[in-house]
Write a protein that holds these residues in place. Sequence first.
Motif, mmCIF file in Angstrom:
data_model
loop_
_atom_site.group_PDB
_atom_site.id
_atom_site.type_symbol
_atom_site.label_atom_id
_atom_site.label_comp_id
_atom_site.label_asym_id
_atom_site.label_seq_id
_atom_site.Cartn_x
_atom_site.Cartn_y
_atom_site.Cartn_z
ATOM 1 N N ASP A 86 10.282 -12.049 57.338
ATOM 2 C CA ASP A 86 10.668 -13.002 58.399
ATOM 3 C C ASP A 86 10.171 -12.786 59.484
ATOM 4 N N THR A 87 9.538 -13.508 60.477
ATOM 5 C CA THR A 87 9.120 -12.730 61.473
ATOM 6 C C THR A 87 9.562 -13.607 62.682
ATOM 7 N N PRO A 88 9.652 -12.999 64.031
ATOM 8 C CA PRO A 88 9.896 -13.705 65.205
ATOM 9 C C PRO A 88 8.664 -14.792 65.491
ATOM 10 N N GLY A 89 9.120 -15.870 66.245
ATOM 11 C CA GLY A 89 8.145 -16.997 66.639
ATOM 12 C C GLY A 89 7.189 -16.406 67.331
ATOM 13 N N GLU B 223 11.697 -8.585 74.187
ATOM 14 C CA GLU B 223 11.149 -7.394 73.671
ATOM 15 C C GLU B 223 9.655 -7.685 73.279
ATOM 16 N N LYS B 224 9.057 -6.414 73.436
ATOM 17 C CA LYS B 224 7.642 -6.406 72.977
ATOM 18 C C LYS B 224 7.502 -6.638 71.536
ATOM 19 N N SER B 225 8.494 -6.465 70.730
ATOM 20 C CA SER B 225 8.405 -6.663 69.130
ATOM 21 C C SER B 225 8.043 -8.018 68.981
ATOM 22 N N LEU B 226 8.226 -9.075 69.785
ATOM 23 C CA LEU B 226 7.974 -10.476 69.629
ATOM 24 C C LEU B 226 6.516 -10.771 69.501
ATOM 25 N N LEU B 227 5.723 -9.773 70.108
ATOM 26 C CA LEU B 227 4.295 -9.986 70.374
ATOM 27 C C LEU B 227 3.748 -9.206 69.021
ATOM 28 N N VAL B 228 4.338 -8.125 68.788
ATOM 29 C CA VAL B 228 3.536 -7.228 67.926
ATOM 30 C C VAL B 228 4.032 -7.394 66.392
ATOM 31 N N ASP B 229 5.112 -7.761 66.139
ATOM 32 C CA ASP B 229 5.544 -7.792 64.732
ATOM 33 C C ASP B 229 4.927 -8.957 63.762
ATOM 34 N N LYS C 261 18.534 -22.450 69.583
ATOM 35 C CA LYS C 261 17.774 -21.679 70.673
ATOM 36 C C LYS C 261 16.521 -20.776 70.319
ATOM 37 N N VAL C 262 15.354 -20.774 70.956
ATOM 38 C CA VAL C 262 14.387 -20.137 70.433
ATOM 39 C C VAL C 262 14.556 -18.595 70.681
ATOM 40 N N HIS C 263 13.602 -17.786 69.771
ATOM 41 C CA HIS C 263 13.726 -16.276 69.890
ATOM 42 C C HIS C 263 15.178 -15.937 69.389
ATOM 43 N N THR C 264 15.705 -16.618 68.292
ATOM 44 C CA THR C 264 16.842 -15.805 67.873
ATOM 45 C C THR C 264 16.695 -14.622 66.840
ATOM 46 N N THR C 265 15.382 -14.547 66.096
ATOM 47 C CA THR C 265 14.841 -13.614 65.572
ATOM 48 C C THR C 265 14.001 -12.640 66.364
ATOM 49 N N ARG C 266 14.208 -11.393 66.843
ATOM 50 C CA ARG C 266 13.772 -10.585 67.789
ATOM 51 C C ARG C 266 12.588 -9.599 67.126
ATOM 52 N N SER C 267 12.966 -9.156 65.681
ATOM 53 C CA SER C 267 11.828 -8.320 65.131
ATOM 54 C C SER C 267 11.737 -8.894 63.642
ATOM 55 N N ARG C 268 10.796 -8.149 63.122
ATOM 56 C CA ARG C 268 10.490 -8.589 61.670
ATOM 57 C C ARG C 268 11.655 -7.788 60.686
ATOM 58 N N ALA C 269 11.909 -8.797 59.747
ATOM 59 C CA ALA C 269 12.851 -8.391 58.851
ATOM 60 C C ALA C 269 12.657 -8.787 57.449
ATOM 61 N N LEU C 270 13.095 -8.119 56.549
ATOM 62 C CA LEU C 270 12.598 -8.296 55.104
ATOM 63 C C LEU C 270 13.667 -8.768 54.184
#
Length: 447
Positions: free
Chosen positions: A158-161, A174-180, A135-144
Amino acid sequence: MAVRLCARLFRDSILCRRMCAPQEGAPWLFTAGNSACSRGGRNGFIFTPACFITSEAFLSRLMKGKAAEADGNINPLPAAVPPDSGEHMSLLLRHPDQPENPKVLKVAIIGAPNAGKSTLTNQLLGRKVFAVSKKVHTTRSRALGVLSENDTQIILLDTPGLTTPSKVKRHQLEKSLLVDPWNTVREADLMVVMVDVADRWMCSRLDFEVLKCLATHPDIPAVLVLNKVDRVKAKDRLLNITAHLTCGVVNGRRIKIRPVIKPPWAEKSSERGSELPLDEDDSTAKDSTNSNSVLSKEQLKTRSSQQGWAHFKDVFMLSSVDREDVESLKSYLKVAAKPGPWQYHSGVLTDQSPQDICTNIIREKLLEYLPQEVPYLVTQSFEFWQDGENGELYITVKLYTKKDSHLGMLIGLAGQMVERIAREASEDLSRVYLRDVRLKLSIKLRK
């Protein structure tokens, strides 16, 4: 002649792929070899000419009909993530252990949702530390993630789509999907743009948000990764996809792709398509002279009609679940690393806290087994996190849902669903922390 041979190999590669397709149920604990660096008995990475538009491992498979065996020099397994948050923070703050001639590279992995970014990151690291699902948006925020081998340290971001504000608002994300993703690209030395070629609707052109990101940062080198090539039956389609997504230009050189036998109707379509890269070159050249980070309305209008990006440095065709395919990309990143001090200690695998990893793994299982919007509306809270007497780790997490119908789906028949989620999440976490994990899940209705 070389490109014709490449096209023919793609056409005959369906049988080869069947012979060397990765087995299902492969364990998530990977070992990284260095076969990509030692083929042909030479030291260093063997670069593939840009006109081939493929990784060396992929071509090797097509010609040999099976995956090449890794040689005896196997790299050691990466360090585990400490299950204690204090120990993990101490490791992050520890002074990096610098090799004699250190090299470093920051890589931002971007793409549309569900392109396989986290799967690729896990494979590069050699251990599953990022959640993945269909499914989409599994990653919700930037991770290293940090890959430290020999004298080279590769920092994987690793970034959100990339998505739009309207979709975030519509699905209550989450708004982090737009910013991160945008903030991550700014600190990168190299961008890896991933495209799911198994998705017929998405592979014909680059996602508009991806194009905006590339045009906003034209000074950052970018490589194109065509992912999930094992799911494409007609391999010659990969060449056409590459031509569209690169505007027919790779590393400043125009490419020509012609199949061995070309029907009359294809001649006309190729003539029309060959005109597009010329226009794209002119528009992107003008855009690159603009020093503003925010694109103007005219530039956005130009991008909306654009199919690809004419400034990719290289193109890789791979399956992110296949170790050998990813090995060639890893070798490419090592060569691209520049001299400079390491930024993290060699024992660091990720900047995610142990609790963040646990939360993401549980969310992965919720996305895997619950339908539609249900997993996106479930929240989590930790109630217990403690080491046992024999080294095992006991974790208790409470799941909250807002609807009675969702509560029944989470519990399942006779509690089988929540039991399955807890069991599979425990297995994944055991491989991350390298110890036995006893995970208990409880569910509560929160209105």
